[in-house]
Design a protein around this motif. Structure first.
Motif, short mmCIF file in Angstrom:
data_model
loop_
_atom_site.label_atom_id
_atom_site.label_comp_id
_atom_site.label_asym_id
_atom_site.label_seq_id
_atom_site.Cartn_x
_atom_site.Cartn_y
_atom_site.Cartn_z
N SER A 1 -2.15 0.28 7.55
CA SER A 1 -1.75 -1.20 7.74
C SER A 1 -2.66 -2.03 7.23
O SER A 1 -3.84 -1.68 7.28
CB SER A 1 -1.52 -1.41 9.14
OG SER A 1 -1.75 -2.61 9.62
N SER A 58 -3.61 -5.01 8.14
CA SER A 58 -4.43 -5.71 9.04
C SER A 58 -5.49 -4.62 9.55
O SER A 58 -6.55 -5.24 10.00
CB SER A 58 -3.91 -6.19 10.13
OG SER A 58 -2.80 -5.52 10.76
N HIS A 88 0.63 -1.39 0.03
CA HIS A 88 0.13 -0.10 0.00
C HIS A 88 0.64 1.21 0.05
O HIS A 88 2.20 1.31 -0.10
CB HIS A 88 -0.92 0.00 1.17
CG HIS A 88 -0.27 -0.23 2.47
ND1 HIS A 88 0.65 0.65 3.11
CD2 HIS A 88 -0.51 -1.31 3.36
CE1 HIS A 88 0.93 0.15 4.39
NE2 HIS A 88 0.29 -1.33 4.33
P1 ATP Z 1 0.62 -5.94 9.11
O1 ATP Z 1 -0.73 -4.90 9.22
O2 ATP Z 1 0.28 -7.18 8.71
O3 ATP Z 1 1.18 -5.40 10.22
P2 ATP Z 1 1.45 -3.52 7.46
O4 ATP Z 1 0.45 -3.13 6.52
O5 ATP Z 1 1.70 -2.90 8.78
O6 ATP Z 1 0.98 -5.13 7.61
P3 ATP Z 1 4.39 -4.70 7.32
O7 ATP Z 1 4.36 -5.72 6.58
O8 ATP Z 1 4.08 -4.77 8.76
O9 ATP Z 1 2.96 -3.69 6.61
O10 ATP Z 1 5.06 -3.33 7.02
C1 ATP Z 1 6.50 -3.79 6.47
C2 ATP Z 1 7.19 -2.52 6.39
O11 ATP Z 1 6.62 -1.64 5.41
C3 ATP Z 1 7.60 -1.59 7.74
O12 ATP Z 1 8.53 -2.17 8.39
C4 ATP Z 1 7.60 -0.30 7.25
O13 ATP Z 1 8.93 -0.06 6.73
C5 ATP Z 1 6.82 -0.17 5.78
N1 ATP Z 1 5.32 0.33 6.54
C6 ATP Z 1 4.38 -0.43 6.57
N2 ATP Z 1 3.22 0.48 6.89
C7 ATP Z 1 3.74 1.78 6.65
C8 ATP Z 1 3.27 2.95 6.87
N3 ATP Z 1 2.03 3.34 7.07
N4 ATP Z 1 3.96 4.05 6.70
C9 ATP Z 1 5.31 3.90 6.33
N5 ATP Z 1 5.97 2.65 6.21
C10 ATP Z 1 5.05 1.63 6.32
#
Ligand code: ATP
Ligand code: MG
Length: 328
Positions: free
Chosen positions: A195, A197, A17
């Motif tokens: 995020s 989730s 995303h």
């Molecule tokens: P989940 O909800 O499963 O935790 P997520 O959407 O938070 O998924 P992750 O896979 O946890 O995504 O994120 C991986 C990496 O992506 C993080 O360490 C960060 O570097 C980056 N990232 C995720 N969401 C964001 C955000 N909203 N803003 C900036 N960086 C992000």
């Protein structure tokens, strides 16, 4: 001078995303020119919290390629297909204590978040060890990541030092974290970061209709009811996204001033954001449309093959250092 080696990646727990774009993808597009970059799809790690969905592997590959991570410059690899990682993780398990794993602040927080309490799986508690294998096995110098990954890199480097000392070997190297200077992109609900989730993110692959719905449902300033009233910028999701995606920064300052003074409505700023996100996403999605599944598989397969050669070099040295028996 030899380029420094990067290891970075994502778990295939969902499509990527705009948060990922801001937080990591745009940086990868840059770093692939100055570094030798490896991008891992960490499917084994997503088994540790049951977020694994194999269909996401191809979606994530398409996300990577469509934003401009170039398979000519970056090596993509699929974690589960690197055999030495299982072995390396097993050796490393003997270099960490349970207490040390339980003290990892990121793990502690995730245990609370995920509500694991008294039923913490060994695989989950040990995923930082598996991550240490990912990083050290490829001999990474640099790991670009968010602050939550600091404990993981510390754990990795502790394992490297313990290994070096215990086996009097210098076949493993310590890695350095490269912290992202970008603030986290907020979710469309304004409550927390965008995020998967929490279902509050705009995906790189969202179509126009979904994009419009998400932008028009964004949290703004609940006290800004009438257009003529002064509005707040802080905590206003639309302005956070404009900060990241609106190119004309001068015009953005004017918009903010007008919004603060009163006279600029939420519909208007949402329309501006919708247009700029559409302009940002359209070329990315046009590339995505042309990407074929079989090409994604072959890029990932080739990359995994090449990465595996590097991991094999490390595992040979590691076995030798420990003194693992060999029939040869
Ligand atoms: P989940 O909800 O499963 O935790 P997520 O959407 O938070 O998924 P992750 O896979 O946890 O995504 O994120 C991986 C990496 O992506 C993080 O360490 C960060 O570097 C980056 N990232 C995720 N969401 C964001 C955000 N909203 N803003 C900036 N960086 C992000
Ligand atoms: Mg997350």
């Amino acid at each position: 001078m030899k380029k420094k080696r990067i290891l970075t990646g994502d778990r295939p727990s969902g499509k990527l995303h705009l948060g990922h774009y801001v937080g990591s993808l745009q940086n990868r597009v840059k770093m692939q020119n100055s570094h030798e970059q490896y991008v891992m799809i960490a499917d084994l790690q997503s088994l540790t919290d049951e977020s694994f969905k194999s269909e996401n592997i191809l979606e994530i590959m398409k996300d990577y390629i469509s934003v401009g991570i170039d398979p000519e410059k970056t090596t993509f690899l699929l974690q589960s297909q690197i055999n030495s990682l299982y072995e390396l993780t097993f050796y490393y398990m003997n270099l960490v204590t349970l207490g040390r794993l339980e003290r990892n602040p990121t793990i502690k927080e995730e245990i609370l978040q995920k509500g694991y309490k008294d039923s913490i799986k060994a695989g989950f508690l040990c995923y930082p060890v598996s991550q240490s294998a990912d990083i050290t096995g490829i001999q990474a110098d640099v790991v670009p990541a968010g602050k939550d990954q600091i404990p993981m890199i510390e754990q990795t480097n502790e394992i490297v030092r313990k290994f070096s000392q215990q086996y009097n070997s210098n076949c493993l190297r310590e890695a350095e974290i490269l912290l992202s200077d970008q603030p986290k992109l907020v979710g469309i609900d304004g409550k927390s970061k965008a995020s998967k989730s929490l279902n509050n993110a705009i995906y790189l692959s969202d179509n126009e209709k979904t994009l419009r719905e998400k932008v028009f449902s964004m949290y703004t300033d609940p006290d800004h009811i009438h257009v003529h009233q002064p509005g707040k910028i802080e905590g206003n999701v639309v302005f956070s996204y404009l900060d990241s995606f609106y190119e004309d920064k001068e015009h953005l300052s004017e918009l903010k001033e007008n919004y603060k003074k009163g006279g600029l409505g939420d519909i208007k700023i949402k329309q501006i954001l919708f247009e700029s996100l559409r302009a940002f996403l359209t070329p990315i999605q046009n590339i995505r449309l042309q990407l074929k599944d079989e090409d994604m598989i072959s890029i990932l397969k080739n990359g995994t093959y090449n990465a595996n050669i590097e991991y094999e070099k490390t595992i040979q040295e590691v076995r030798k250092s420990i003194g693992i028996y060999s029939f040869d």
